[in-house]
Design a protein around this motif. Structure first.
Motif, mmCIF file in Angstrom:
data_model
loop_
_atom_site.group_PDB
_atom_site.id
_atom_site.type_symbol
_atom_site.label_atom_id
_atom_site.label_comp_id
_atom_site.label_asym_id
_atom_site.label_seq_id
_atom_site.Cartn_x
_atom_site.Cartn_y
_atom_site.Cartn_z
ATOM 1 N N ALA A 5 47.653 44.478 36.517
ATOM 2 C CA ALA A 5 47.046 43.424 37.329
ATOM 3 C C ALA A 5 48.076 42.952 38.344
ATOM 4 O O ALA A 5 49.251 42.777 38.021
ATOM 5 C CB ALA A 5 46.597 42.259 36.460
ATOM 6 N N LEU A 8 46.368 38.272 40.665
ATOM 7 C CA LEU A 8 45.079 37.711 40.264
ATOM 8 C C LEU A 8 45.016 36.216 40.562
ATOM 9 O O LEU A 8 45.898 35.447 40.157
ATOM 10 C CB LEU A 8 44.829 37.935 38.773
ATOM 11 C CG LEU A 8 44.582 39.367 38.306
ATOM 12 C CD1 LEU A 8 44.291 39.382 36.818
ATOM 13 C CD2 LEU A 8 43.447 40.015 39.087
ATOM 14 N N THR A 44 42.257 34.846 32.444
ATOM 15 C CA THR A 44 42.896 36.156 32.618
ATOM 16 C C THR A 44 42.191 37.213 31.776
ATOM 17 O O THR A 44 41.870 38.304 32.264
ATOM 18 C CB THR A 44 44.378 36.081 32.225
ATOM 19 O OG1 THR A 44 45.045 35.126 33.052
ATOM 20 C CG2 THR A 44 45.052 37.435 32.380
ATOM 21 N N LEU A 48 40.007 40.589 33.032
ATOM 22 C CA LEU A 48 40.349 41.943 32.588
ATOM 23 C C LEU A 48 39.206 42.586 31.810
ATOM 24 O O LEU A 48 39.040 43.810 31.836
ATOM 25 C CB LEU A 48 41.612 41.908 31.733
ATOM 26 C CG LEU A 48 42.893 41.482 32.453
ATOM 27 C CD1 LEU A 48 44.043 41.368 31.460
ATOM 28 C CD2 LEU A 48 43.253 42.456 33.569
ATOM 29 N N ALA A 59 42.913 44.435 39.411
ATOM 30 C CA ALA A 59 43.230 44.727 38.016
ATOM 31 C C ALA A 59 42.558 46.026 37.613
ATOM 32 O O ALA A 59 41.411 46.289 37.999
ATOM 33 C CB ALA A 59 42.768 43.597 37.102
#
Length: 315
Positions: A5, A8, A44, A48, A59
Motif C-alpha cells: 500500500a 492511502l 486500513t 485492503l 493498494a
C-alpha cells in the motif's frame, strides 16, 4: 511483498482518518496493526479487504489492485471480524460445509474440507453439536476454520481473541502460528499487546491516521529505551544519595538506572551501594514492553480503569 500500500488516504466529512499510509507485508509473515481509538486501523483493513474505497493511494494484494480488481482480491483473502460469523442453529460441521458450498466446492469436497478443518481446530467431539452450545473459544476456532475453507493466501484477523479466556487465547495463538508456518500471510489487529509481541514478525503503530513507528517488537522496545534497574529504598534521602552515587533518575523512593541488562552490571551497582552504606529494600530489572512503546509513541493516556486492565488500551 504480498500486501503493498502506498499513500492511502481516507476522509469522512472533514475528518481525515488516513493521512498517507504506506505498508508492505512479506508473504508468510504476520503484521500487527496497533494504535489507539480512531488511529485508522479498521479503515486500513477495510480498504485492503475491498470493503472501503480509499480517497487516494494504491493498494495491492498478491498483485491485484484492491480498487480495480476487487473480485480477484477477494479470491485470495479472508476476513475474520471481532464477532464470530457463525450460524448458531447449525452444527459446526454444517457451518463448514455450508461455506464450502458457497465457495463452489462440490458436496463431497466441501465435506472433506470441513472434516480437515474440524480436526485441525480440535472440534471433532463437538462437530455435530449446534454452534450455539459452543464456548467462546470454540466459537472463535470455528469462525477461523470457516475463513480457511477456501485456503486463502492472506487472512485479515480483527481482534481474533477478544473476550477469550487465557487457555482459549493460547489455543488460538497456536492455530495462527500453524497457519503462518504453512505459508499464510496474516494482518492482525489486536487489543492485546502481548498478542502482537508473541505473533507478529513486524508491528506498525498507527496514531492519528499516520504511521508513527514500525519494526520488530524488539526494535520498537529498543527505540523507547534500553533496559533499566529499578531500586526501591525505604526513604527518599537514601534514594537521593544513591542517585548522586550512581546517576539515573529518582522519584521519591524509587531510583531508575540505565543498564545493559547484564548480571555483571547489576552486581556492580549492588557492590557500589553496599560499599557506601546504602541498601535498597527491593531491586528489579526492567526491559521495555510493548506497553511502554504504545504509551511513549502515541498520544494515548490510559485512564485509571485502563491501567488495571491493559487489554483496554487498544481498540
Amino acid at each position: 511483498m504480498i500486501i503493498e500500500a502506498t499513500g492511502l488516504r481516507k476522509s469522512y466529512g472533514s475528518t481525515e482518518v488516513l493521512q498517507g499510509i504506506d505498508l508492505g507485508v512479506q508473504e508468510g509473515s504476520v503484521l500487527a496493526l496497533l494504535g489507539p481509538n480512531g488511529a485508522g486501523k479498521t479503515t486500513t483493513v477495510r480498504i485492503l479487504a475491498t470493503l472501503t474505497r480509499p480517497d487516494a493511494g494504491v493498494a495491492t494484494i498478491a498483485g491485484y489492485d484492491v480498487v480495480r480488481e476487487p473480485t480477484k482480491v477477494r479470491g485470495v483473502i479472508s476476513l475474520t471480524g471481532q464477532y464470530a460469523a457463525v450460524d448458531d442453529n447449525q452444527t459446526g460441521l454444517e457451518n463448514l460445509v455450508m461455506v464450502g458450498r458457497l465457495m463452489h466446492l462440490g458436496q463431497a469436497a466441501a465435506i472433506r474440507r470441513a472434516h480437515e478443518l474440524i480436526e485441525r481446530f480440535d472440534l471433532v467431539t463437538a462437530m455435530n453439536r449446534r454452534a450455539k452450545t459452543y464456548s467462546g473459544g470454540m466459537m472463535r476456532r470455528l469462525d477461523l476454520a470457516m475463513s480457511l475453507v477456501a485456503r486463502p493466501r492472506v487472512i485479515f484477523l480483527d481482534e481474533p481473541t477478544t473476550g477469550l479466556d487465557p487457555a482459549s487465547r493460547l489455543t488460538m495463538w497456536d492455530a495462527i502460528g500453524e497457519l503462518v508456518r504453512d505459508g499464510t500471510t496474516i494482518l492482525l489487529t489486536t487489543q492485546y499487546l502481548e498478542e502482537a509481541d508473541r505473533l507478529a514478525d513486524r508491528i506498525v503503530l498507527l496514531d492519528g491516521g499516520r504511521i508513527t513507528a514500525s519494526g520488530t517488537a524488539d526494535a520498537l522496545k529498543t527505540q523507547v529505551g534500553g533496559e533499566r534497574i529499578e531500586l526501591y529504598f525505604t526513604d527518599e534521602p537514601t534514594a537521593q544519595a544513591a542517585t548522586e552515587l550512581l546517576g539515573g533518575h529518582h522519584e521519591g523512593q524509587l531510583l531508575n538506572l540505565p543498564s545493559n541488562g547484564s548480571a555483571d552490571h547489576l552486581w556492580q551497582v549492588l557492590d557500589q551501594l553496599r560499599d557506601n552504606g546504602l541498601s535498597p529494600a527491593r531491586v528489579s530489572s526492567h526491559r521495555p514492553t510493548l506497553d511502554d512503546v504504545f504509551l511513549t509513541l502515541t498520544a494515548a493516556r490510559p485512564s485509571s480503569a485502563e491501567i488495571g486492565s491493559r487489554p483496554a488500551l487498544i481498540a
